[in-house]
Write an enzyme that holds these catalytic residues in place. Structure first.
Site, PDB file in Angstrom:
ATOM      1  N   HIS A   1       0.428  -0.952 -16.678  1.00  0.00           N
ATOM      2  CA  HIS A   1       0.201  -1.948 -15.807  1.00  0.00           C
ATOM      3  C   HIS A   1       0.371  -1.425 -14.193  1.00  0.00           C
ATOM      4  O   HIS A   1       0.276  -2.342 -13.579  1.00  0.00           O
ATOM      5  CB  HIS A   1       0.564  -3.400 -15.895  1.00  0.00           C
ATOM      6  CG  HIS A   1       0.684  -3.755 -17.481  1.00  0.00           C
ATOM      7  ND1 HIS A   1      -0.093  -4.496 -18.070  1.00  0.00           N
ATOM      8  CD2 HIS A   1       1.643  -3.450 -18.364  1.00  0.00           C
ATOM      9  CE1 HIS A   1       0.125  -4.743 -19.388  1.00  0.00           C
ATOM     10  NE2 HIS A   1       1.253  -4.020 -19.451  1.00  0.00           N
TER      11      HIS A   1
ATOM     12  N   SER B   1     -11.883  12.283   8.681  1.00  0.00           N
ATOM     13  CA  SER B   1     -12.676  11.132   9.201  1.00  0.00           C
ATOM     14  C   SER B   1     -13.375  11.344  10.415  1.00  0.00           C
ATOM     15  O   SER B   1     -12.899  12.390  11.217  1.00  0.00           O
ATOM     16  CB  SER B   1     -11.785   9.740   9.417  1.00  0.00           C
ATOM     17  OG  SER B   1     -12.287   9.145   9.939  1.00  0.00           O
TER      18      SER B   1
END
Ligand code: ARG
Length: 492
Positions: free
Chosen positions: A158, A279
């Site tokens: 999980h 970026s």
């Protein structure tokens, strides 16, 4: 522009470029153009051997085919006016050798068996190449795993810290999956490896073709046993796309982990700059773009599988032109896997794993609580469910020290773990992530000794897969070389 030799008889009129483009498979046919020449040579050798074609046209055609093989197909053969490479090439041969010779190659043959044979030839080559590149990825995983059998890290369920494991154990989980992906591709190969040639449109032909002979020339294990199935079947493509979708799904999960691991939150790995982008506005950014694109490619591969299934599902026997629309999906899936697997291998081989961060996280979130509960069972005789409740209650109170455990035991089970003999030292040992790993020695476990067994087994499997790829590749290449020599002999 030469007029289209296939339409001339039955159909009239010129068609717009848009319409021709709509119908054409030329872009995808570049994948099978070389295979198509081999198919032509095998078919021609078959016609000649059976005495179906005379020597003069056979020699003229073979000379032209060998010339195309040696120097490449001319661009005009890919003109969309011809719909596909089979027609474009035939038009070229007729133009070159004249119809009396050039017009004799297609005896006893249809584009339906021709294209199915071409696809299977190219796909066999791609399957071998995929098994080989998967072998490269598995080699990398085994090497990196072998270097990290003692590198303790948290394992997750999980995406929550669950139990300690090692980096080796984690990487070998992926290696297992990739070895199964390899096994699936090998099994698929056996089903791709049958020759449709000689099935013609679907009902075979009245010419006495020797289908065993042409199958052998083209390196197939045997001719497809039913001529209708031979031209209509694309389940081999669906099967390979399914295998590729599964393989890409495994790769995608790995990429997802690399994305998570390389985030500053986690910091388990530094990916090599080559596999990252920056970026346009944020000068500090280092983004794991290769892993992201690969994760998305897995989605596209799954899309190709669904497209292929959906295209075929409503088709009656035998050939339907819809099948042409399936083939680009097959190549798209093949290409996705062919590009991704070596990149994934390179990304892992060049990654710097932060073993200190992994070790620091290994015991976090009470990840050794299971081992402590197991100790209460093994050494102090408690039922597992009772031990589970005591440890769980202590975690609820925020600590696994002896005082908290004692309080939790009284509260949740009405007993004293101190009276049972539990000590600080025993707790400390149980909570040590290295210890939790070390005691998991059974088959498949993360203890270094258990991982060593997995490494040995997977090395053997890898060696077998590599040997298969090499032998199969050699046999196929030899068949093609023999086919070319046989073809050259025809024109001596
Ligand atoms: N380009 C076609 C394909 O990819 C080849 C077979 C064409 N057959 C036909 N009957 N039109 O399926």
């Amino acid at each position: 522009m030469r007029s289209d030799q296939i339409r001339q008889g039955r159909l009239s009129g010129e068609r717009s470029a848009d319409l021709e483009h709509f119908l054409a498979s030329m872009a995808a046919d570049r994948w099978i153009a070389e295979a198509d020449l081999l198919v032509d040579m095998a078919h021609l050798l078959g016609l000649s051997r059976q005495g179906i074609i005379d020597e003069a046209p056979a020699r003229a055609l073979m000379a032209a085919l060998l010339d195309l093989h040696d120097h490449g197909l001319p661009e005009e053969a890919f003109d969309e006016h011809y719909e596909d490479i089979h027609a474009g090439k035939e038009a070229y041969l007729i133009g070159r050798a004249g119809e009396d010779f050039g017009g004799r190659l297609h005896m006893g043959r249809s584009r339906n068996d021709e294209v199915a044979t071409c696809i299977r030839i190219r796909l066999k080559q791609e399957l071998i190449a995929l098994v080989q590149s998967l072998a490269g990825l598995r080699r990398t995983l085994l090497d990196v795993a072998a270097a990290h059998t003692e590198t303790v890290m948290p394992g997750f369920t999980h995406l929550q810290h669950a139990q300690p494991t090692t980096l080796a154990h984690h990487l070998l989980a992926y290696e297992q999956a990739f070895s199964r992906d390899t096994a699936r591709l090998r099994e698929a190969y056996a089903r791709v490896d049958v020759s449709p040639l000689g099935s013609a449109a679907f009902a075979s032909t009245g010419f006495p073709l020797d289908r065993d002979y042409t199958a052998r020339l083209l390196g197939f294990s045997r001719p497809a046993p039913n001529s209708m199935d031979a031209v209509a079947a694309r389940d081999f493509a669906i099967e390979v796309l399914g295998d590729i979708a599964a393989l890409m799904t495994t790769a995608s999960r790995f990429c997802e982990e690399l994305v998570i691991w390389s985030s500053a939150f986690v910091g388990f790995v530094h990916l090599d700059d080559a596999y990252c982008s920056s970026s346009s506005i944020m000068p500090q950014k280092k983004n794991p773009d290769v892993a992201e694109i690969m994760r998305a490619r897995a989605g596209s591969a799954a899309g190709s599988l669904i497209a292929a299934i959906t295209i075929v599902k409503g088709l009656p026997m035998s050939y339907n032109r819809d099948l042409q629309e399936l083939t680009p999906h097959l190549w798209r899936g093949v290409e996705a896997a062919r590009q991704s697997i070596p990149l994934l291998s390179g990304m892992i081989a060049t990654a710097a794993f932060n073993t200190e961060r992994m070790a620091a996280e290994a015991g976090r979130g009470f990840s050794t609580a299971t081992e402590l509960a197991d100790v209460l069972v093994r050494e102090y005789g408690l039922p597992f469910r009772t031990a589970h409740r005591i440890v769980g209650r202590a975690v609820r109170h925020g600590s696994l020290d002896i005082a908290t455990l004692e309080g939790a035991a009284r509260e949740a089970a009405g007993l004293s773990v101190v009276d049972l003999g539990l000590t600080e030292e025993r707790i400390a040992l149980a909570l040590d992530p290295r210890h939790a790993v070390a005691v998991r020695t059974i088959v498949g476990g993360p203890a270094p000794a258990a991982v060593a067994v997995q490494l040995t087994e997977q090395e053997e499997l890898l060696a077998r897969d590599r040997a298969w790829a090499e032998e199969t590749d050699t046999a196929l290449s030899r068949a093609f070389e023999d086919l070319i020599s046989e073809s050259r002999r025809l024109i001596l």
